[in-house]
Design an enzyme around this catalytic site. Sequence first.
Site, PDB file in Angstrom:
ATOM      1  N   GLY A  20      -7.717   5.428  -7.216  1.00  0.00           N
ATOM      2  CA  GLY A  20      -8.022   6.751  -6.701  1.00  0.00           C
ATOM      3  C   GLY A  20      -7.978   7.861  -7.727  1.00  0.00           C
ATOM      4  O   GLY A  20      -8.400   7.715  -8.870  1.00  0.00           O
ATOM      5  N   TYR A 167       4.016  11.202   7.234  1.00  0.00           N
ATOM      6  CA  TYR A 167       3.377  11.423   5.934  1.00  0.00           C
ATOM      7  C   TYR A 167       3.351  12.917   5.613  1.00  0.00           C
ATOM      8  O   TYR A 167       3.691  13.326   4.495  1.00  0.00           O
ATOM      9  CB  TYR A 167       1.954  10.867   5.948  1.00  0.00           C
TER      10      TYR A 167
END
Length: 283
Positions: A20, A167
Site C-alpha cells: 500500500g 479501528y
Amino acid sequence: MTTNQKSSAPVCVITGPTNGIGKETAKVLSTKGFQLLLVCRDEAKGNALIAELDSDNCSLVICDLSSLESVREAATAIINDVVHIDVLINNAGIVASNRELNRDGFELMFATNHLGPFLLTNLLLPKLIAAPQGRIVNVASAAHGFVRKIQFDDLNYAKGFSTFGTYGHSKLCNMLMTLTLSEKLGATNVVCNSLHPGAVSTNLGTQNGLFAKAVFNLVRPFFRSVARGAQSSIWLASSDEAAELNDLYFYDCKPIKPKRWARDKAAADKLWLISEQLTGLTQ
C-alpha cells in the site's frame, strides 16, 4: 541488519513498507536518496521489497508491532545501527473484523495501531533529536471521526467491539498521541504531524476472511490510488516546506481541521500517561 549509515544520506525509519501507501512511500523516498530502515513483520516480503527497490541503501528490521517485546527488540537494533534518524514514519496499521487479543493481552488494533507505534516512537526519540532536523509522521485517518472520545474505561473493547468503531478508536489514539508528542518536542528540533491518506486502494483489511475481501474488492474501484494516498507521507518526510511544521493534520499535503475531540488536550495527556504505563515506559 548491519551498520551502514551514510553520513550524506538522510535516514528514514518506516513501518509497514511492504504494501500500500507504505510501499509507495518507501519507493519514492528511495529515489530521493534516503537511507531506509524498513520495519516489517514478514521477512520474505521485506527482502522482496529491497530487491524491488534495487538499492544498497536499505536495511530490514523485523518487527511485529502488536508485540511490545518485538518492538523493543526492533528499536534496539535500530538504535545500534544509526547515529541519528531524520524521519520516522508510523505507517503500519491493521483492520480486524473480529476482536482478538495479542500476546500482551491487548486488543489487537489498539496494540498494533497505537501501543506499538507509541513505544517505538518513544524509544527512538533520542536518535530523532540527534538529527539536524527530525520529523515524525503519523499516518492517522479520518476514521477518528467514527468515535467521539477515548474509551478509557475499556481500551480493550471487551464490550461493544466493532470493526470500524474500534479501528476509528485506534486512529483517534494516533491523533491524540501526535497532539501530546508535538507539545513535548516543542523545545527540540523535532516536529510531529499526522495525516489522513484518504480511502486508498490497498490490502488493508483483506486479511479478515472471504467476506471482508469481497466487500473491499467491491468498493475498491471507488478508492484513490496508492500513489495519491502516499503523497502526504512523502511530502511531510521530504519537503523543505514541512521541515518547520508541527502539530498539524494533513490531507493531500494541506493542513485541515480534525474532529474537535482529536484536539482534546486533557484526553491526549491522559492517554499518554496510560500508554506509558501499558508499554512499560513507566512503572
